[in-house]
Design an enzyme around this catalytic site. Structure first.
Site, short mmCIF file in Angstrom:
data_model
loop_
_atom_site.label_atom_id
_atom_site.label_comp_id
_atom_site.label_asym_id
_atom_site.label_seq_id
_atom_site.Cartn_x
_atom_site.Cartn_y
_atom_site.Cartn_z
CB CYS A 214 -0.99 -0.06 1.15
SG CYS A 214 -2.46 0.91 0.86
CG HIS B 278 -2.83 -3.38 4.03
ND1 HIS B 278 -1.73 -2.64 4.41
CD2 HIS B 278 -3.70 -2.50 3.50
CE1 HIS B 278 -1.93 -1.37 4.13
NE2 HIS B 278 -3.12 -1.26 3.57
CD GLU C 86 0.52 -5.22 5.73
OE1 GLU C 86 0.63 -6.03 4.81
OE2 GLU C 86 0.28 -4.00 5.55
N1 GLN Z 1 -3.72 6.25 1.22
C1 GLN Z 1 -2.41 6.00 1.75
C2 GLN Z 1 -1.35 6.82 1.01
O1 GLN Z 1 -1.62 7.41 0.03
C3 GLN Z 1 -2.05 4.54 1.68
C4 GLN Z 1 -3.01 3.73 2.51
C5 GLN Z 1 -2.41 2.50 3.12
O2 GLN Z 1 -1.20 2.30 3.18
N2 GLN Z 1 -3.28 1.68 3.66
O3 GLN Z 1 -0.24 6.88 1.44
#
Ligand code: GLN
Length: 196
Positions: free
Chosen positions: A80, A176, A178
């Site tokens: 992410c 994710h 994790e």
């Molecule tokens: N929206 C977050 C970003 O732009 C990422 C979200 C996440 O890591 N769950 O950094």
């Protein structure tokens, strides 16, 4: 061999717990300083807020050392926000100003692209090379992979949509692993990295 989790912001304990299920506890460290980074054979970049993590990387004096280790082929898995920081290109985002990126994962990404209604959702994901059926995909204010460049290959799909990609030893996922009890993605990455 030591495995690191970048521990500046985000879902660090969850990555540490997952990696701890795969390698001896003494082989996992939280990376907060350049000396920590110097000893790891593979690194996880957690989910969180990419702009914050980028700022903290600079403040901790870790940006340049990490850039150099990435250039030397350090195996890294970013989830992410971690994927965002690895990406080659960020499209303008509804989530505001984009962070700088390391540019080592050849994908074009837009942050927060699933919008308010579906800021967070779950669903099955197919991950290349995983036995045992679909992986539980947890998406939280996820970025969207808009395109995969010639130096990357897709490694995960939600339906037709690519939700993970790899450029050599650099892996990125928009979801994710994790945050689940399923260790398969972390295990596969560490195995490809020659660590576990
Ligand atoms: N929206 C977050 C970003 O732009 C990422 C979200 C996440 O890591 N769950 O950094």
């Amino acid at each position: 061999m030591t495995v690191g989790v970048l521990a500046l912001q985000g879902d660090v304990p969850e990555h540490l717990r997952t990696v701890g299920g795969l390698v001896p506890p003494s082989s996992v460290i939280a990376v907060r300083r350049p000396a920590d980074l110097a000893v790891v054979a593979a690194l996880f970049l957690p989910g969180g807020e990419s702009t914050t993590i980028a700022r903290l990387l600079h403040d901790a004096g870790l940006w340049e050392p990490l850039r150099r280790r990435l250039a030397d082929g350090l195996p890294v898995l970013g989830t992410c926000a971690g994927l965002i920081l690895l990406s080659a290109e960020l499209a303008p985002s509804p989530g505001g100003a984009n962070p700088p990126t390391f540019g080592v994962l050849d994908i074009r990404v837009r942050r927060n692209d699933y919008g308010n209604q579906r800021e967070s959702f779950e669903g099955p994901v197919t991950v290349e090379g995983l036995d045992g059926g679909p992986f539980p995909g947890v998406f939280i204010r996820a970025p969207r992979i808009l395109s995969v460049g010639p130096k990357a290959v897709p490694i995960a799909w939600r339906g037709e949509e690519v939700v993970g990609a790899r450029s050599g030893p650099v892996w990125g996922l928009t979801f994710h692993p994790e945050l689940t009890d399923d260790l398969r993605v972390h295990r596969r990455f560490l195995s490809a990295a020659g660590v576990a």
